[in-house]
Design a protein around this motif. Structure first.
Motif, PDB file in Angstrom:
ATOM      1  N   TYR A  16       0.833  -1.200   0.000  1.00 28.96           N
ATOM      2  CA  TYR A  16       0.000   0.000   0.000  1.00 28.96           C
ATOM      3  C   TYR A  16       0.868   1.250   0.000  1.00 28.96           C
ATOM      4  O   TYR A  16       1.921   1.285   0.617  1.00 28.96           O
ATOM      5  CB  TYR A  16      -0.922   0.007   1.221  1.00 28.96           C
TER       6      TYR A  16
ATOM      7  N   GLY B 268     -12.363  -2.953   9.603  1.00 25.89           N
ATOM      8  CA  GLY B 268     -11.454  -3.973   9.109  1.00 25.89           C
ATOM      9  C   GLY B 268     -11.616  -5.251   9.883  1.00 25.89           C
ATOM     10  O   GLY B 268     -12.698  -5.546  10.405  1.00 25.89           O
TER      11      GLY B 268
ATOM     12  N   HIS C 122      -5.998  -5.705   9.474  1.00 27.20           N
ATOM     13  CA  HIS C 122      -6.226  -5.119   8.154  1.00 27.20           C
ATOM     14  C   HIS C 122      -7.337  -4.103   8.342  1.00 27.20           C
ATOM     15  O   HIS C 122      -8.485  -4.477   8.586  1.00 27.20           O
ATOM     16  CB  HIS C 122      -6.637  -6.188   7.137  1.00 27.20           C
TER      17      HIS C 122
ATOM     18  N   HIS D 170      -9.221  -0.193   7.278  1.00 30.54           N
ATOM     19  CA  HIS D 170      -9.444   0.953   6.403  1.00 30.54           C
ATOM     20  C   HIS D 170      -9.924   2.094   7.280  1.00 30.54           C
ATOM     21  O   HIS D 170     -10.679   1.876   8.227  1.00 30.54           O
ATOM     22  CB  HIS D 170     -10.518   0.638   5.359  1.00 30.54           C
TER      23      HIS D 170
ATOM     24  N   HIS E  91      -5.797   2.558   3.701  1.00 28.56           N
ATOM     25  CA  HIS E  91      -5.419   1.505   4.639  1.00 28.56           C
ATOM     26  C   HIS E  91      -4.638   2.118   5.803  1.00 28.56           C
ATOM     27  O   HIS E  91      -3.756   2.939   5.581  1.00 28.56           O
ATOM     28  CB  HIS E  91      -4.537   0.451   3.951  1.00 28.56           C
TER      29      HIS E  91
ATOM     30  N   LEU F   6      -1.835   2.010   8.152  1.00 31.54           N
ATOM     31  CA  LEU F   6      -0.545   1.333   8.270  1.00 31.54           C
ATOM     32  C   LEU F   6       0.050   1.517   9.659  1.00 31.54           C
ATOM     33  O   LEU F   6       0.686   0.620  10.187  1.00 31.54           O
ATOM     34  CB  LEU F   6       0.417   1.844   7.195  1.00 31.54           C
TER      35      LEU F   6
END
Length: 84
Positions: free
Chosen positions: A2, A18, A31, A33, A47, A49
């Motif tokens: 990403y 997520g 994971h 968003h 996303h 991180l």
């Protein structure tokens, strides 16, 4: 992989959605968003991180009935959620 989107200001988390699933190494793998609200009313999303919480963040986790595992799907070269 990403593309990192740098956010160098305090923002409000508008949405954080997520899952947490087990990866191939049997470790918990997040994971997520997110959509972040900026002071001027604009937003940034993508996303999640990494992040730093100041001063608070309210999160509600919901456990799914199936045990989820994240596995690499060879046909599309992406992580796939598998409950088997």
């Amino acid at each position: 992989e990403y593309l990192p989107i740098l956010v160098e200001e305090q923002v409000e988390v508008i949405t954080l959605v997520g899952d947490i699933a087990e990866n191939n190494k049997h470790e918990a793998d997040l994971h997520a968003h997110t959509v972040l609200g900026r002071r001027d009313g604009s937003t940034k999303g993508g996303h999640l991180l990494e992040g730093v919480v100041r001063p608070t963040l309210e999160v509600t986790l919901t456990e799914t009935p199936a045990h989820l595992r994240r596995r690499m799907h060879p046909d599309i070269n992406a992580a796939w959620i598998d409950s088997s």
